[in-house]
Scaffold this motif. Sequence first.
Motif, PDB file in Angstrom:
ATOM      1  N   VAL B 221       0.813  -1.133   0.077  1.00 33.72           N
ATOM      2  CA  VAL B 221       0.238   0.137   0.043  1.00 33.72           C
ATOM      3  C   VAL B 221       0.770   0.996   0.077  1.00 33.72           C
ATOM      4  O   VAL B 221       0.783   2.086  -0.878  1.00 33.72           O
ATOM      5  CB  VAL B 221      -1.066   0.103   1.201  1.00 33.72           C
ATOM      6  CG1 VAL B 221      -1.487   1.240   1.527  1.00 33.72           C
ATOM      7  CG2 VAL B 221      -1.932  -1.205   1.249  1.00 33.72           C
ATOM      8  N   LEU B 222       1.907   1.404   0.804  1.00 34.25           N
ATOM      9  CA  LEU B 222       2.865   2.545   1.038  1.00 34.25           C
ATOM     10  C   LEU B 222       3.714   2.741  -0.332  1.00 34.25           C
ATOM     11  O   LEU B 222       4.103   3.701  -0.641  1.00 34.25           O
ATOM     12  CB  LEU B 222       3.706   2.287   2.119  1.00 34.25           C
ATOM     13  CG  LEU B 222       3.002   2.394   3.478  1.00 34.25           C
ATOM     14  CD1 LEU B 222       4.049   2.074   4.490  1.00 34.25           C
ATOM     15  CD2 LEU B 222       2.241   3.682   3.602  1.00 34.25           C
ATOM     16  N   LEU B 223       3.762   1.419  -1.107  1.00 32.28           N
ATOM     17  CA  LEU B 223       4.534   1.811  -2.182  1.00 32.28           C
ATOM     18  C   LEU B 223       3.655   2.156  -3.623  1.00 32.28           C
ATOM     19  O   LEU B 223       3.810   2.896  -4.312  1.00 32.28           O
ATOM     20  CB  LEU B 223       5.127   0.329  -2.930  1.00 32.28           C
ATOM     21  CG  LEU B 223       6.256   0.019  -1.955  1.00 32.28           C
ATOM     22  CD1 LEU B 223       6.590  -1.372  -2.424  1.00 32.28           C
ATOM     23  CD2 LEU B 223       7.427   0.948  -1.941  1.00 32.28           C
ATOM     24  N   ILE B 224       2.392   1.729  -3.562  1.00 31.06           N
ATOM     25  CA  ILE B 224       1.388   2.035  -4.864  1.00 31.06           C
ATOM     26  C   ILE B 224       0.578   3.327  -4.634  1.00 31.06           C
ATOM     27  O   ILE B 224       0.374   4.048  -5.679  1.00 31.06           O
ATOM     28  CB  ILE B 224       0.680   0.888  -5.189  1.00 31.06           C
ATOM     29  CG1 ILE B 224      -0.519   0.376  -4.102  1.00 31.06           C
ATOM     30  CG2 ILE B 224       1.423  -0.478  -5.489  1.00 31.06           C
ATOM     31  CD1 ILE B 224      -1.458  -0.565  -4.440  1.00 31.06           C
ATOM     32  N   ILE B 225       0.263   3.406  -3.460  1.00 28.31           N
ATOM     33  CA  ILE B 225      -0.640   4.821  -3.311  1.00 28.31           C
ATOM     34  C   ILE B 225       0.172   6.064  -3.700  1.00 28.31           C
ATOM     35  O   ILE B 225      -0.357   6.848  -4.506  1.00 28.31           O
ATOM     36  CB  ILE B 225      -1.110   4.845  -1.813  1.00 28.31           C
ATOM     37  CG1 ILE B 225      -2.187   3.679  -1.423  1.00 28.31           C
ATOM     38  CG2 ILE B 225      -1.873   6.408  -1.615  1.00 28.31           C
ATOM     39  CD1 ILE B 225      -3.399   3.822  -2.400  1.00 28.31           C
ATOM     40  N   PRO B 226       1.387   6.259  -3.283  1.00 27.44           N
ATOM     41  CA  PRO B 226       2.155   7.610  -3.936  1.00 27.44           C
ATOM     42  C   PRO B 226       2.484   7.266  -5.303  1.00 27.44           C
ATOM     43  O   PRO B 226       2.076   8.484  -5.807  1.00 27.44           O
ATOM     44  CB  PRO B 226       3.638   7.113  -3.291  1.00 27.44           C
ATOM     45  CG  PRO B 226       3.579   6.278  -2.068  1.00 27.44           C
ATOM     46  CD  PRO B 226       2.296   5.549  -2.157  1.00 27.44           C
ATOM     47  N   LEU B 227       2.507   6.310  -5.966  1.00 33.55           N
ATOM     48  CA  LEU B 227       2.698   6.118  -7.524  1.00 33.55           C
ATOM     49  C   LEU B 227       1.139   6.484  -7.923  1.00 33.55           C
ATOM     50  O   LEU B 227       1.388   7.117  -8.909  1.00 33.55           O
ATOM     51  CB  LEU B 227       3.084   4.831  -7.738  1.00 33.55           C
ATOM     52  CG  LEU B 227       4.519   4.663  -7.491  1.00 33.55           C
ATOM     53  CD1 LEU B 227       5.090   3.240  -7.835  1.00 33.55           C
ATOM     54  CD2 LEU B 227       5.367   5.343  -8.140  1.00 33.55           C
ATOM     55  N   ALA B 228       0.181   6.016  -7.442  1.00 32.59           N
ATOM     56  CA  ALA B 228      -0.997   6.196  -7.761  1.00 32.59           C
ATOM     57  C   ALA B 228      -1.296   7.906  -7.567  1.00 32.59           C
ATOM     58  O   ALA B 228      -1.980   8.504  -8.763  1.00 32.59           O
ATOM     59  CB  ALA B 228      -2.090   5.600  -6.955  1.00 32.59           C
ATOM     60  N   MET B 229      -0.907   8.616  -6.707  1.00 32.06           N
ATOM     61  CA  MET B 229      -0.978   9.934  -6.577  1.00 32.06           C
ATOM     62  C   MET B 229      -0.322  10.910  -7.371  1.00 32.06           C
ATOM     63  O   MET B 229      -0.805  11.631  -8.271  1.00 32.06           O
ATOM     64  CB  MET B 229      -0.581  10.502  -5.004  1.00 32.06           C
ATOM     65  CG  MET B 229      -0.770  11.841  -4.724  1.00 32.06           C
ATOM     66  SD  MET B 229      -0.057  12.207  -2.797  1.00 32.06           S
ATOM     67  CE  MET B 229      -1.077  13.712  -2.654  1.00 32.06           C
ATOM     68  N   LYS B 230       0.925  10.338  -8.023  1.00 37.45           N
ATOM     69  CA  LYS B 230       1.634  10.913  -8.814  1.00 37.45           C
ATOM     70  C   LYS B 230       1.089  10.634 -10.283  1.00 37.45           C
ATOM     71  O   LYS B 230       1.552  11.207 -11.154  1.00 37.45           O
ATOM     72  CB  LYS B 230       3.242  10.462  -8.781  1.00 37.45           C
ATOM     73  CG  LYS B 230       3.996  10.793  -7.634  1.00 37.45           C
ATOM     74  CD  LYS B 230       4.979  11.685  -7.636  1.00 37.45           C
ATOM     75  CE  LYS B 230       5.733  11.551  -8.789  1.00 37.45           C
ATOM     76  NZ  LYS B 230       6.494  13.141  -8.712  1.00 37.45           N
ATOM     77  N   SER B 231       0.373   9.720 -10.480  1.00 37.22           N
ATOM     78  CA  SER B 231      -0.290   9.201 -11.555  1.00 37.22           C
ATOM     79  C   SER B 231      -1.679  10.168 -11.901  1.00 37.22           C
ATOM     80  O   SER B 231      -2.073  10.229 -12.944  1.00 37.22           O
ATOM     81  CB  SER B 231      -0.590   7.832 -11.983  1.00 37.22           C
ATOM     82  OG  SER B 231       0.434   7.175 -11.604  1.00 37.22           O
ATOM     83  N   GLY B 232      -1.979  10.764 -10.851  1.00 36.08           N
ATOM     84  CA  GLY B 232      -3.374  11.613 -10.925  1.00 36.08           C
ATOM     85  C   GLY B 232      -4.511  10.944 -10.783  1.00 36.08           C
ATOM     86  O   GLY B 232      -5.435  11.214 -11.610  1.00 36.08           O
ATOM     87  N   VAL B 233      -4.603  10.057  -9.922  1.00 36.49           N
ATOM     88  CA  VAL B 233      -5.563   8.932  -9.864  1.00 36.49           C
ATOM     89  C   VAL B 233      -6.688   9.856  -8.627  1.00 36.49           C
ATOM     90  O   VAL B 233      -6.244  10.073  -7.749  1.00 36.49           O
ATOM     91  CB  VAL B 233      -5.292   7.761  -9.226  1.00 36.49           C
ATOM     92  CG1 VAL B 233      -6.598   6.916  -9.022  1.00 36.49           C
ATOM     93  CG2 VAL B 233      -4.312   7.010 -10.296  1.00 36.49           C
ATOM     94  N   VAL B 234      -7.964   9.802  -9.064  1.00 33.95           N
ATOM     95  CA  VAL B 234      -8.865  10.501  -8.358  1.00 33.95           C
ATOM     96  C   VAL B 234      -8.929   9.497  -6.987  1.00 33.95           C
ATOM     97  O   VAL B 234      -8.973   8.527  -7.137  1.00 33.95           O
ATOM     98  CB  VAL B 234     -10.398  10.802  -9.262  1.00 33.95           C
ATOM     99  CG1 VAL B 234     -11.720  10.993  -8.120  1.00 33.95           C
ATOM    100  CG2 VAL B 234     -10.188  11.570 -10.251  1.00 33.95           C
TER     101      VAL B 234
END
Lengths: 112, 508
Positions: B221-234
Amino acid sequence: MNILQVEYLHWAPLFWLGIFIGLAVVVVIIGKLFFRNDYNTVDQQSLPFYSGTSNSLLQLITASSLYWGFKHTLDAYFLMIKRLFISDVEDFIQWFIIIVAGMLLILTGVLW
Amino acid sequence: MIKHVPVLLVAIPLLAAFMIPMIGMVNRTARTVVGVIALVMILAASYYIAGDILVHGRILYYMVGSSNPEMLTEHGLTFPIRIGLKIDPFSLFFIIMTTTLVLIFYVFSTQYIEENERKNYFTVLFITMVAGMMGLLVANDLFTFFVFLEILSISSAALVAFRTERKHPPYAGYKYMFVSAVATSFFLLGVAFLYAQYGSFNIDYLKEAIRGTLLDKIAIVLLIIPLAMKSGVVPMHMWIPDTYSEAPAPISAMVKLGSLICLYGLFRISFSFGMSHAHVSYPLGVLFIVFGILSMFVGVTQALVQKDVKRLMAFHAVSQVGYMLLGMGVGLTVVKSGDASFALFGKVAMIGGLLHVVNNALYKGLLFLTSGVMVRHFKTRNLDAMHGLAHYDVFTTVVFMIAALAISGIPPFNGFVSKIIIYESVFQYNPVLTLIAIFVSILTLASFMKVFYSAFLGMPSSRRPMEQPVLVKCSMFVLAVFIVVIGIYPQGILKAIIEPAVNALINF
């Protein structure tokens, strides 16, 4: 399932492009043969009609006015979105923490 | 020679970035040329290895500091550092896309960004950004990935704030930097969790070692959420409209490309660490779908009501990420289902999702570049104040139409191909998802009709028509050609690049 194996059509964009161009040519030929070409292009009859508008610039409906019905219908939704995302840096952190917490609860099986 | 390509992809732009300030002080043309040469070299290198990797199935490993760089372990290291690099078909797909697009955006910026003493900074930051992207794509250990994520973030933030003489760009740059700092800090925490358990940063090793424990799940979770944030996911997307709208046009396109590369990291980590455990991959896939639908819907409805052309396009960038997440999410939910679902539609959904990545990079890039031309002509981003551009600038009108039709999923352009693949495959998973995706596509078309009507149609503007520089036109023309070619002949890219990339993501 095959990629691009659409149920009812074969994937051949060039074929469809050809059909489109063919139809366009037919329309142009019919237009040349049967449509009127004696209208006067120098006076105002070729301009769009906007009742009472003398200023040509005002003839353009602005981007803000487009889809007003859609916007008006979804007023409540847009208000909610505005409240949820105020685009402040605190807002970013708040959402980040909420999503991290939510995903932890789901992936660890608490909510799943 | 081929074995050194992974490190050269990073080293060439880094070296160029160090040289450019010195060269720029002597000769500005030479500085620009050095940037072009560096980008052409990495483009050539990526195409040079493509045959070996895609046709012969070779995977390139490189251990920086080792006397034998192709060794997979730390034995034989000359220096006690272990920077592991790897190129497989999945990363190669992104590398080819990135090296091609950065060259086009750079060529555009050479004549779009005004020539003054600050152009040196611009060029250095641009090439450093490319180095960050390349590093992310070849990194095979999580710490190296983190380092290049930081390099990408810092250079991007500085470029977003490039026009410091104006009020808003520095604020947008700060905002982007803040978001990136938070994201990368959490990412580092996730890396630390895995290192503490398994004593390694190596992604291949961790993929085998991960047992699906509570700590593993927290780390994922700690790895993928930052990447999701940087990808611009709502709902972590609000930095995108602020950032994209304030950056110069080629930088909006570059930051968008950077977001897609973060999406690469998101997919790589999700599939590598989540796929071996069905109790992780299934909920993760469902979450991808939920975030995808949210991004699509919120992005497009927000875009539809914008009157700032760049903010409108930024919201569409959010919306388009949703399609990619939807395709990949459906693949992730069924990848370990044990039944025929994956062969039936899961893999095709992933292929559609990945094709949409490259399609999106092309038409979104072109849309950002055309928006730059529009803003330069009208001296405003306000659509209400624009009208009649088509009277003077037929070229921009045509390329804008191509990009707008492509993003709206109109045949025969590339957006239609990836969308129809996603619609058909996702329909077999859940028809409602396809209906939502089609509805979003219709709203996208409505939104771009608004832009076209406002900026290009109507009475001619009183402003003096501006002739676009040759390189600006060339860059937009090349992007438009790619959009049309992929739309008319998608089988080539699907068979040669996308399918091997999906196979690599599942199998390696």
